[in-house]
Design a protein around this motif. Structure first.
Motif, PDB file in Angstrom:
ATOM      1  N   LEU A   5      45.146  38.465  30.060  1.00  0.00           N
ATOM      2  CA  LEU A   5      45.176  37.129  29.477  1.00  0.00           C
ATOM      3  C   LEU A   5      44.197  36.211  30.206  1.00  0.00           C
ATOM      4  O   LEU A   5      43.440  35.467  29.577  1.00  0.00           O
ATOM      5  CB  LEU A   5      46.591  36.564  29.517  1.00  0.00           C
ATOM      6  CG  LEU A   5      46.763  35.141  29.001  1.00  0.00           C
ATOM      7  CD1 LEU A   5      46.297  35.019  27.555  1.00  0.00           C
ATOM      8  CD2 LEU A   5      48.210  34.710  29.125  1.00  0.00           C
ATOM      9  N   ALA A   6      44.194  36.257  31.530  1.00  0.00           N
ATOM     10  CA  ALA A   6      43.266  35.435  32.310  1.00  0.00           C
ATOM     11  C   ALA A   6      41.825  35.812  31.993  1.00  0.00           C
ATOM     12  O   ALA A   6      40.955  34.946  31.863  1.00  0.00           O
ATOM     13  CB  ALA A   6      43.552  35.590  33.805  1.00  0.00           C
ATOM     14  N   ARG A   7      41.545  37.099  31.849  1.00  0.00           N
ATOM     15  CA  ARG A   7      40.183  37.558  31.525  1.00  0.00           C
ATOM     16  C   ARG A   7      39.727  37.020  30.176  1.00  0.00           C
ATOM     17  O   ARG A   7      38.613  36.520  30.036  1.00  0.00           O
ATOM     18  CB  ARG A   7      40.134  39.079  31.530  1.00  0.00           C
ATOM     19  CG  ARG A   7      40.324  39.694  32.908  1.00  0.00           C
ATOM     20  CD  ARG A   7      40.433  41.205  32.845  1.00  0.00           C
ATOM     21  NE  ARG A   7      39.192  41.782  32.351  1.00  0.00           N
ATOM     22  CZ  ARG A   7      39.133  42.941  31.688  1.00  0.00           C
ATOM     23  NH1 ARG A   7      40.244  43.635  31.456  1.00  0.00           N
ATOM     24  NH2 ARG A   7      37.976  43.408  31.285  1.00  0.00           N
ATOM     25  N   ILE A   8      40.594  37.124  29.172  1.00  0.00           N
ATOM     26  CA  ILE A   8      40.231  36.677  27.827  1.00  0.00           C
ATOM     27  C   ILE A   8      40.081  35.156  27.792  1.00  0.00           C
ATOM     28  O   ILE A   8      39.130  34.630  27.203  1.00  0.00           O
ATOM     29  CB  ILE A   8      41.262  37.172  26.795  1.00  0.00           C
ATOM     30  CG1 ILE A   8      41.152  38.688  26.657  1.00  0.00           C
ATOM     31  CG2 ILE A   8      41.069  36.482  25.451  1.00  0.00           C
ATOM     32  CD1 ILE A   8      42.300  39.336  25.920  1.00  0.00           C
ATOM     33  N   ALA A  18      44.094  34.442  37.709  1.00  0.00           N
ATOM     34  CA  ALA A  18      45.022  35.569  37.761  1.00  0.00           C
ATOM     35  C   ALA A  18      45.771  35.504  39.090  1.00  0.00           C
ATOM     36  O   ALA A  18      45.153  35.348  40.144  1.00  0.00           O
ATOM     37  CB  ALA A  18      44.264  36.885  37.632  1.00  0.00           C
ATOM     38  N   VAL A  19      47.099  35.631  39.025  1.00  0.00           N
ATOM     39  CA  VAL A  19      47.955  35.514  40.201  1.00  0.00           C
ATOM     40  C   VAL A  19      48.963  36.653  40.167  1.00  0.00           C
ATOM     41  O   VAL A  19      49.470  37.005  39.102  1.00  0.00           O
ATOM     42  CB  VAL A  19      48.703  34.158  40.185  1.00  0.00           C
ATOM     43  CG1 VAL A  19      49.716  34.070  41.301  1.00  0.00           C
ATOM     44  CG2 VAL A  19      47.714  33.002  40.258  1.00  0.00           C
ATOM     45  N   GLY A  20      49.254  37.231  41.318  1.00  0.00           N
ATOM     46  CA  GLY A  20      50.272  38.274  41.360  1.00  0.00           C
ATOM     47  C   GLY A  20      50.126  39.153  42.587  1.00  0.00           C
ATOM     48  O   GLY A  20      49.705  38.696  43.650  1.00  0.00           O
ATOM     49  N   VAL A  33      36.771  44.002  39.079  1.00  0.00           N
ATOM     50  CA  VAL A  33      36.558  43.615  37.676  1.00  0.00           C
ATOM     51  C   VAL A  33      36.641  42.096  37.533  1.00  0.00           C
ATOM     52  O   VAL A  33      35.798  41.471  36.879  1.00  0.00           O
ATOM     53  CB  VAL A  33      37.576  44.317  36.755  1.00  0.00           C
ATOM     54  CG1 VAL A  33      37.562  43.713  35.353  1.00  0.00           C
ATOM     55  CG2 VAL A  33      37.288  45.815  36.688  1.00  0.00           C
ATOM     56  N   LEU A  34      37.638  41.488  38.156  1.00  0.00           N
ATOM     57  CA  LEU A  34      37.796  40.038  38.055  1.00  0.00           C
ATOM     58  C   LEU A  34      36.618  39.301  38.694  1.00  0.00           C
ATOM     59  O   LEU A  34      36.138  38.294  38.154  1.00  0.00           O
ATOM     60  CB  LEU A  34      39.115  39.589  38.675  1.00  0.00           C
ATOM     61  CG  LEU A  34      40.379  40.035  37.935  1.00  0.00           C
ATOM     62  CD1 LEU A  34      41.624  39.672  38.725  1.00  0.00           C
ATOM     63  CD2 LEU A  34      40.437  39.437  36.535  1.00  0.00           C
ATOM     64  N   GLU A  37      33.641  39.553  36.374  1.00  0.00           N
ATOM     65  CA  GLU A  37      33.812  38.701  35.200  1.00  0.00           C
ATOM     66  C   GLU A  37      33.993  37.229  35.574  1.00  0.00           C
ATOM     67  O   GLU A  37      34.208  36.390  34.706  1.00  0.00           O
ATOM     68  CB  GLU A  37      34.987  39.199  34.369  1.00  0.00           C
ATOM     69  CG  GLU A  37      34.734  40.573  33.784  1.00  0.00           C
ATOM     70  CD  GLU A  37      35.888  41.108  32.965  1.00  0.00           C
ATOM     71  OE1 GLU A  37      36.900  40.389  32.755  1.00  0.00           O
ATOM     72  OE2 GLU A  37      35.789  42.264  32.522  1.00  0.00           O
ATOM     73  N   GLU A  38      33.909  36.932  36.864  1.00  0.00           N
ATOM     74  CA  GLU A  38      34.024  35.567  37.384  1.00  0.00           C
ATOM     75  C   GLU A  38      35.338  34.886  36.999  1.00  0.00           C
ATOM     76  O   GLU A  38      35.379  33.720  36.620  1.00  0.00           O
ATOM     77  CB  GLU A  38      32.818  34.723  36.957  1.00  0.00           C
ATOM     78  CG  GLU A  38      31.508  35.282  37.499  1.00  0.00           C
ATOM     79  CD  GLU A  38      30.290  34.482  37.068  1.00  0.00           C
ATOM     80  OE1 GLU A  38      30.428  33.514  36.281  1.00  0.00           O
ATOM     81  OE2 GLU A  38      29.197  34.832  37.526  1.00  0.00           O
ATOM     82  N   VAL A  39      36.415  35.672  37.100  1.00  0.00           N
ATOM     83  CA  VAL A  39      37.760  35.148  36.858  1.00  0.00           C
ATOM     84  C   VAL A  39      38.393  34.844  38.212  1.00  0.00           C
ATOM     85  O   VAL A  39      38.603  35.763  39.013  1.00  0.00           O
ATOM     86  CB  VAL A  39      38.635  36.164  36.077  1.00  0.00           C
ATOM     87  CG1 VAL A  39      40.046  35.616  35.891  1.00  0.00           C
ATOM     88  CG2 VAL A  39      37.998  36.517  34.742  1.00  0.00           C
ATOM     89  N   PRO A  40      38.688  33.580  38.494  1.00  0.00           N
ATOM     90  CA  PRO A  40      39.328  33.261  39.772  1.00  0.00           C
ATOM     91  C   PRO A  40      40.676  33.964  39.900  1.00  0.00           C
ATOM     92  O   PRO A  40      41.368  34.180  38.897  1.00  0.00           O
ATOM     93  CB  PRO A  40      39.520  31.740  39.702  1.00  0.00           C
ATOM     94  CG  PRO A  40      38.585  31.264  38.641  1.00  0.00           C
ATOM     95  CD  PRO A  40      38.448  32.391  37.675  1.00  0.00           C
ATOM     96  N   SER A  41      41.034  34.313  41.123  1.00  0.00           N
ATOM     97  CA  SER A  41      42.315  34.997  41.326  1.00  0.00           C
ATOM     98  C   SER A  41      42.861  34.690  42.709  1.00  0.00           C
ATOM     99  O   SER A  41      42.118  34.362  43.633  1.00  0.00           O
ATOM    100  CB  SER A  41      42.142  36.514  41.156  1.00  0.00           C
ATOM    101  OG  SER A  41      41.268  37.031  42.131  1.00  0.00           O
ATOM    102  N   LYS A  42      44.175  34.805  42.812  1.00  0.00           N
ATOM    103  CA  LYS A  42      44.888  34.707  44.089  1.00  0.00           C
ATOM    104  C   LYS A  42      45.961  35.779  44.044  1.00  0.00           C
ATOM    105  O   LYS A  42      46.906  35.676  43.265  1.00  0.00           O
ATOM    106  CB  LYS A  42      45.527  33.334  44.279  1.00  0.00           C
ATOM    107  CG  LYS A  42      44.538  32.219  44.487  1.00  0.00           C
ATOM    108  CD  LYS A  42      45.251  30.921  44.772  1.00  0.00           C
ATOM    109  CE  LYS A  42      44.250  29.806  44.982  1.00  0.00           C
ATOM    110  NZ  LYS A  42      44.929  28.523  45.245  1.00  0.00           N
TER     111      LYS A  42
END
Length: 184
Positions: A5-8, A18-20, A33-34, A37-42
């Motif tokens: 969901l965060a990627r899309i 994206a968190v988890g 991958v994140l 794709e430049e998706v921030p995550s923690k």
């Protein structure tokens, strides 16, 4: 579910994070991958491998067969870390999506707890879960739910054999207090 969901959302231009929990080689792959794709995550690093799920489709029209791993055990300390992370993230978010299976070590009412944390920080909640996690999450009054037909059948304790029944089920779930209901 949440990672995709965060990627899309990010691909569509929305701000997403994206968190988890992540662990092992699978977790490292997800991080890579994140980042690409430049998706921030923690993420909270855990021992063991992030679970993988396999979907087998026969191409003959039957529903796919899903093989879902359980995932690594989560300690009480790691559960507390996730609650803190959701609180921090929800404060800067308009929506928090809660989805997926509950890893070993996490309490059955975790979706309710996380939804209540998100609401306390002013965020709306999207819930995509099954079984007791869905039941508990519903008690927190999520604004958006996305059960599949089988999950809705288990929650409502009846079969949903056709489109008319699906519409009735969605209307019932909406009457229970959810603004948006999507049955898949």
């Amino acid at each position: 579910k949440g990672i995709n969901l965060a990627r899309i959302a990010a691909e569509m231009g929305a701000k997403a994070m994206a968190v988890g929990y992540l662990g092992g080689g699978t977790g490292a792959f997800v991080r890579k991958v994140l980042e690409r794709e430049e998706v921030p995550s923690k993420f909270i690093e855990v021992m063991g491998e992030t679970r993988t799920n396999v979907c087998i489709e026969t191409m003959c029209g039957d529903p796919p067969t899903m093989l879902n791993e359980r995932g690594p055990h989560i300690s009480g300390e790691q559960w507390a870390e996730l609650q803190d992370l959701v609180q921090e993230s929800a404060a800067a978010s308009s929506w928090v999506a809660l989805g997926g299976s509950i890893p070993p070590g996490i309490p059955a009412d975790c979706m309710r707890t996380l939804a209540e944390i998100a609401h306390s920080r002013g965020a709306k909640v999207l819930l995509d879960a099954d079984g007791e996690a869905f039941v508990q999450g519903m008690r927190a009054g999520p604004e958006f739910i996305k059960p599949n037909i089988r999950e809705a059948e288990r929650y409502l304790a009846r079969t949903i054999p056709d489109l008319e029944s699906a519409c009735e089920a969605a209307a019932e779930l909406h009457r229970d207090g959810t603004d948006i209901v999507v049955l898949s």
